[in-house]
Design a protein around this motif. Structure first.
Motif, mmCIF file in Angstrom:
data_model
loop_
_atom_site.group_PDB
_atom_site.id
_atom_site.type_symbol
_atom_site.label_atom_id
_atom_site.label_comp_id
_atom_site.label_asym_id
_atom_site.label_seq_id
_atom_site.Cartn_x
_atom_site.Cartn_y
_atom_site.Cartn_z
ATOM 1 N N LYS A 134 0.830 -1.201 0.000
ATOM 2 C CA LYS A 134 0.000 0.000 0.000
ATOM 3 C C LYS A 134 0.868 1.255 0.000
ATOM 4 O O LYS A 134 1.911 1.309 0.648
ATOM 5 C CB LYS A 134 -0.917 0.004 1.231
ATOM 6 N N ILE B 57 0.261 5.704 0.019
ATOM 7 C CA ILE B 57 -0.593 6.893 -0.001
ATOM 8 C C ILE B 57 0.247 8.054 -0.530
ATOM 9 O O ILE B 57 1.320 8.351 0.003
ATOM 10 C CB ILE B 57 -1.142 7.229 1.398
ATOM 11 N N ILE C 162 -4.585 6.691 -3.099
ATOM 12 C CA ILE C 162 -4.374 5.482 -2.306
ATOM 13 C C ILE C 162 -4.273 4.309 -3.275
ATOM 14 O O ILE C 162 -5.221 4.015 -4.007
ATOM 15 C CB ILE C 162 -5.523 5.245 -1.309
ATOM 16 N N LYS D 183 -3.179 0.215 -3.778
ATOM 17 C CA LYS D 183 -2.907 -1.063 -3.119
ATOM 18 C C LYS D 183 -2.720 -2.159 -4.164
ATOM 19 O O LYS D 183 -3.407 -2.180 -5.185
ATOM 20 C CB LYS D 183 -4.058 -1.448 -2.187
ATOM 21 N N SER E 64 -7.511 4.216 -5.485
ATOM 22 C CA SER E 64 -8.626 4.965 -4.893
ATOM 23 C C SER E 64 -9.929 4.171 -4.980
ATOM 24 O O SER E 64 -10.993 4.701 -5.326
ATOM 25 C CB SER E 64 -8.761 6.334 -5.566
#
Length: 247
Positions: A58, A60, A72, A74, A90
């Motif tokens: 992850k 940000i 965001i 991941k 996102s």
């Protein structure tokens, strides 16, 4: 005896000077494309979380979007099979086969690659093989669109940190440089093609700078465009489509 010792010392000094010269030469040696301005990425490290369900990387990125909202991103692995990987940006899911290797994911890279004023995303995942296979990587771009969505471009390439995107013609749309092994008359070469992201897709733009170029693979580092083929002969090996390209 004294004269012999002086001669030996002089030979040692000459040998050391020679090796220092050679090392300096290769340290400053460049591929042809390195004379052009390179892109400047901002790198972000992954936060890795392991659970019974799998592994999640992850990141940000603050102030990513035009409205200053954060990005965001991941990557989920549910097994160690690449086909079971997913990318979420996102909250939006993008399917992409990314090889799972615990140390094979480079930092997330952010920059405006195609010069449209919007930040883009680049991910490089290393396959971690043996021999020449250890150079294999999966490259993934997410080109941001005006509506905040993304167009994904993914392909397989060879590793090369000095192959940052370069702006060959100063238009702000950085050229993507790929590298593959190409055989020609019992010799192997590194083959370099250049591409742009234009109108939502990747296009080969070798014609901008008389590409592709080829550098012979030797048992030492070499950067010079080979003279064993003319630039016109190299054009027979132009790669119009990226290797295992998908979007």
């Amino acid at each position: 005896m004294f004269a012999i010792l002086i001669k030996i010392k002089a030979m040692r000094v000459l040998r050391i000077t020679f090796f220092l010269f050679i090392n300096a030469f290769y340290a400053n040696a460049q591929y042809d494309f390195e004379k052009y301005p390179s892109i400047e990425y901002k790198d972000y490290d992954w936060e890795t979380v392991k659970s019974d369900d799998g592994v999640t990387h992850k990141v940000i990125v603050p102030d990513f979007y035009i409205n200053s909202e954060s990005l965001i991103l991941k990557i989920n692995y549910y097994t160690e099979e690449a086909k079971d990987s997913e990318i979420y940006i996102s909250g939006i899911k993008y399917k992409e086969d990314i090889p799972y290797t615990p140390i094979g994911l480079s930092s997330l890279r952010i920059a405006d690659v195609n010069g449209d004023g919007l930040k883009d995303i680049k991910i490089i995942s290393y396959y971690m093989g043996n021999g020449l296979a250890s150079l294999n990587v999966k490259v993934i771009y997410f080109f941001q669109q005006a509506n905040g969505g993304f167009i994904k471009i993914a392909y397989e390439d060879k590793m090369g940190d000095n192959r940052l995107e370069r702006d060959f013609d100063g238009d702000g749309n950085f050229e993507i440089i790929t590298m593959k092994i190409q055989g020609h008359k019992n010799h192997n070469y590194w083959l370099f093609n250049i591409y742009n992201f234009v109108n939502g897709k990747i296009e080969n733009v070798n014609s901008k700078e008389n590409y592709p170029i080829m550098v012979q693979i030797l048992n030492r580092e070499t950067f010079k465009i080979t003279s064993k083929l003319s630039r016109q002969e190299m054009k027979q090996y132009q790669v119009n489509n990226l290797e295992n390209y998908n979007n």
